[in-house]
Design a protein around this motif. Structure first.
Motif, PDB file in Angstrom:
ATOM      1  N   MET A   1       0.850  -1.164   0.000  1.00  0.00           N
ATOM      2  CA  MET A   1       0.000   0.000   0.000  1.00  0.00           C
ATOM      3  C   MET A   1       0.904   1.238   0.000  1.00  0.00           C
ATOM      4  N   GLU A   2       0.570   2.177  -0.865  1.00  0.00           N
ATOM      5  CA  GLU A   2       1.431   3.350  -1.019  1.00  0.00           C
ATOM      6  C   GLU A   2       0.624   4.631  -0.835  1.00  0.00           C
ATOM      7  N   LEU A   3       1.214   5.579  -0.152  1.00  0.00           N
ATOM      8  CA  LEU A   3       0.606   6.883   0.058  1.00  0.00           C
ATOM      9  C   LEU A   3       0.926   7.776  -1.133  1.00  0.00           C
ATOM     10  N   LEU A   4      -0.099   8.373  -1.719  1.00  0.00           N
ATOM     11  CA  LEU A   4       0.100   9.313  -2.823  1.00  0.00           C
ATOM     12  C   LEU A   4       0.029  10.733  -2.289  1.00  0.00           C
ATOM     13  N   THR A   5       0.986  11.566  -2.719  1.00  0.00           N
ATOM     14  CA  THR A   5       1.014  12.944  -2.230  1.00  0.00           C
ATOM     15  C   THR A   5       1.128  13.976  -3.347  1.00  0.00           C
ATOM     16  N   THR A   6       1.329  13.523  -4.592  1.00  0.00           N
ATOM     17  CA  THR A   6       1.467  14.475  -5.702  1.00  0.00           C
ATOM     18  C   THR A   6       0.634  14.031  -6.901  1.00  0.00           C
ATOM     19  N   LYS A   7       0.302  14.988  -7.736  1.00  0.00           N
ATOM     20  CA  LYS A   7      -0.418  14.684  -8.975  1.00  0.00           C
ATOM     21  C   LYS A   7       0.419  13.757  -9.858  1.00  0.00           C
ATOM     22  N   GLU A   8       1.720  14.003  -9.886  1.00  0.00           N
ATOM     23  CA  GLU A   8       2.611  13.200 -10.720  1.00  0.00           C
ATOM     24  C   GLU A   8       2.635  11.739 -10.259  1.00  0.00           C
ATOM     25  N   ALA A   9       2.682  11.533  -8.948  1.00  0.00           N
ATOM     26  CA  ALA A   9       2.678  10.164  -8.416  1.00  0.00           C
ATOM     27  C   ALA A   9       1.358   9.466  -8.730  1.00  0.00           C
ATOM     28  N   PHE A  10       0.257  10.202  -8.615  1.00  0.00           N
ATOM     29  CA  PHE A  10      -1.059   9.643  -8.962  1.00  0.00           C
ATOM     30  C   PHE A  10      -1.094   9.248 -10.435  1.00  0.00           C
ATOM     31  N   GLU A  11      -0.677  10.151 -11.309  1.00  0.00           N
ATOM     32  CA  GLU A  11      -0.702   9.876 -12.745  1.00  0.00           C
ATOM     33  C   GLU A  11       0.195   8.695 -13.102  1.00  0.00           C
ATOM     34  N   SER A  50      -2.423  -0.970  -4.307  1.00  0.00           N
ATOM     35  CA  SER A  50      -3.338  -0.162  -3.499  1.00  0.00           C
ATOM     36  C   SER A  50      -2.669   1.147  -3.103  1.00  0.00           C
ATOM     37  N   TYR A  51      -3.450   2.223  -3.181  1.00  0.00           N
ATOM     38  CA  TYR A  51      -2.941   3.558  -2.898  1.00  0.00           C
ATOM     39  C   TYR A  51      -3.919   4.301  -1.998  1.00  0.00           C
ATOM     40  N   ILE A  52      -3.370   5.213  -1.200  1.00  0.00           N
ATOM     41  CA  ILE A  52      -4.188   6.038  -0.301  1.00  0.00           C
ATOM     42  C   ILE A  52      -3.804   7.500  -0.475  1.00  0.00           C
ATOM     43  N   ILE A  53      -4.808   8.365  -0.414  1.00  0.00           N
ATOM     44  CA  ILE A  53      -4.593   9.803  -0.339  1.00  0.00           C
ATOM     45  C   ILE A  53      -5.180  10.268   0.991  1.00  0.00           C
ATOM     46  N   HIS A  54      -4.357  10.897   1.834  1.00  0.00           N
ATOM     47  CA  HIS A  54      -4.851  11.514   3.066  1.00  0.00           C
ATOM     48  C   HIS A  54      -5.380  12.898   2.700  1.00  0.00           C
ATOM     49  N   ILE A  55      -6.679  13.041   2.784  1.00  0.00           N
ATOM     50  CA  ILE A  55      -7.328  14.241   2.274  1.00  0.00           C
ATOM     51  C   ILE A  55      -6.847  15.519   2.963  1.00  0.00           C
ATOM     52  N   GLN A  56      -6.754  15.523   4.281  1.00  0.00           N
ATOM     53  CA  GLN A  56      -6.361  16.743   4.988  1.00  0.00           C
ATOM     54  C   GLN A  56      -4.960  17.207   4.587  1.00  0.00           C
ATOM     55  N   GLU A  57      -4.089  16.278   4.288  1.00  0.00           N
ATOM     56  CA  GLU A  57      -2.713  16.625   3.937  1.00  0.00           C
ATOM     57  C   GLU A  57      -2.532  16.877   2.438  1.00  0.00           C
ATOM     58  N   ASN A  58      -3.488  16.414   1.638  1.00  0.00           N
ATOM     59  CA  ASN A  58      -3.352  16.503   0.172  1.00  0.00           C
ATOM     60  C   ASN A  58      -4.684  16.834  -0.485  1.00  0.00           C
ATOM     61  N   ARG A  59      -5.349  17.875  -0.008  1.00  0.00           N
ATOM     62  CA  ARG A  59      -6.671  18.222  -0.541  1.00  0.00           C
ATOM     63  C   ARG A  59      -6.605  18.560  -2.033  1.00  0.00           C
ATOM     64  N   ASP A  60      -5.538  19.250  -2.450  1.00  0.00           N
ATOM     65  CA  ASP A  60      -5.408  19.582  -3.874  1.00  0.00           C
ATOM     66  C   ASP A  60      -5.367  18.315  -4.725  1.00  0.00           C
ATOM     67  N   LEU A  61      -4.648  17.301  -4.265  1.00  0.00           N
ATOM     68  CA  LEU A  61      -4.573  16.034  -4.995  1.00  0.00           C
ATOM     69  C   LEU A  61      -5.922  15.333  -4.994  1.00  0.00           C
ATOM     70  N   SER A  62      -6.596  15.332  -3.864  1.00  0.00           N
ATOM     71  CA  SER A  62      -7.921  14.707  -3.780  1.00  0.00           C
ATOM     72  C   SER A  62      -8.888  15.368  -4.757  1.00  0.00           C
ATOM     73  N   ASP A  63      -8.871  16.698  -4.803  1.00  0.00           N
ATOM     74  CA  ASP A  63      -9.723  17.416  -5.754  1.00  0.00           C
ATOM     75  C   ASP A  63      -9.318  17.118  -7.196  1.00  0.00           C
ATOM     76  N   TYR A  64      -8.017  16.988  -7.433  1.00  0.00           N
ATOM     77  CA  TYR A  64      -7.515  16.674  -8.768  1.00  0.00           C
ATOM     78  C   TYR A  64      -8.032  15.314  -9.241  1.00  0.00           C
TER      79      TYR A  64
END
Length: 105
Positions: A1-11, A50-64
Motif C-alpha cells: 500500500m502506497e501513500l500518494l502525495t502528488t499529482k505526478e505520483a497519482f498519474e 493499493s494507494y491512499i490519499i490523506h485528504i487533509q494533507e493533500n486536498r489539492d490532490l484529492s480534488d484533482y
C-alpha cells in the motif's frame, strides 16, 4: 500500500498499473477509519496495487482525482481503476472489502 502525495505520483500509478485501488481517506472521520480498515483487509488478500490519499494533507490532490475522473469528491471514497478508467467507486459505508472483492473478480 502506497501513500500518494502528488499529482505526478497519482498519474504514474494510473499509467503504470493495469488495475489499482485508491482510497481517499480522512484522517479525522470515524466513517473513514472504518473504510480504511476494510480497504486494508481487501489489500491483505489481493495483489492489486493499493494507494491512499490523506485528504487533509493533500486536498489539492484529492480534488484533482475528482476532476481527473469526473467523479464528485466524497470522503471516504474508493475507486477501482482499470486501464485508466474508474470501473467502480463507492463512498462512506459502502466502502467494504466484500464489495471490492466482487468487482475485482
Amino acid at each position: 500500500m502506497e501513500l500518494l502525495t502528488t499529482k505526478e505520483a497519482f498519474e504514474q500509478a494510473v499509467k503504470n498499473n493495469a488495475s489499482l485501488v485508491l482510497l481517499k481517506h480522512s484522517l479525522t472521520c470515524p466513517i473513514s477509519s472504518k473504510a480504511k480498515r476494510q480497504f486494508v483487509k481487501f489489500h491483505e488478500n489481493h495483489e492489486v496495487p493499493s494507494y491512499i490519499i490523506h485528504i487533509q494533507e493533500n486536498r489539492d490532490l484529492s480534488d484533482y482525482v475528482a476532476e481527473y475522473f469526473g467523479i464528485k469528491h466524497e470522503s471516504p471514497q474508493v475507486f477501482l481503476i482499470k486501464n485508466g478508467e474508474v470501473i467502480f467507486d463507492a463512498s462512506h459505508w459502502n466502502v467494504t472489502a466484500k464489495k471490492l472483492e466482487k468487482v475485482v473478480q
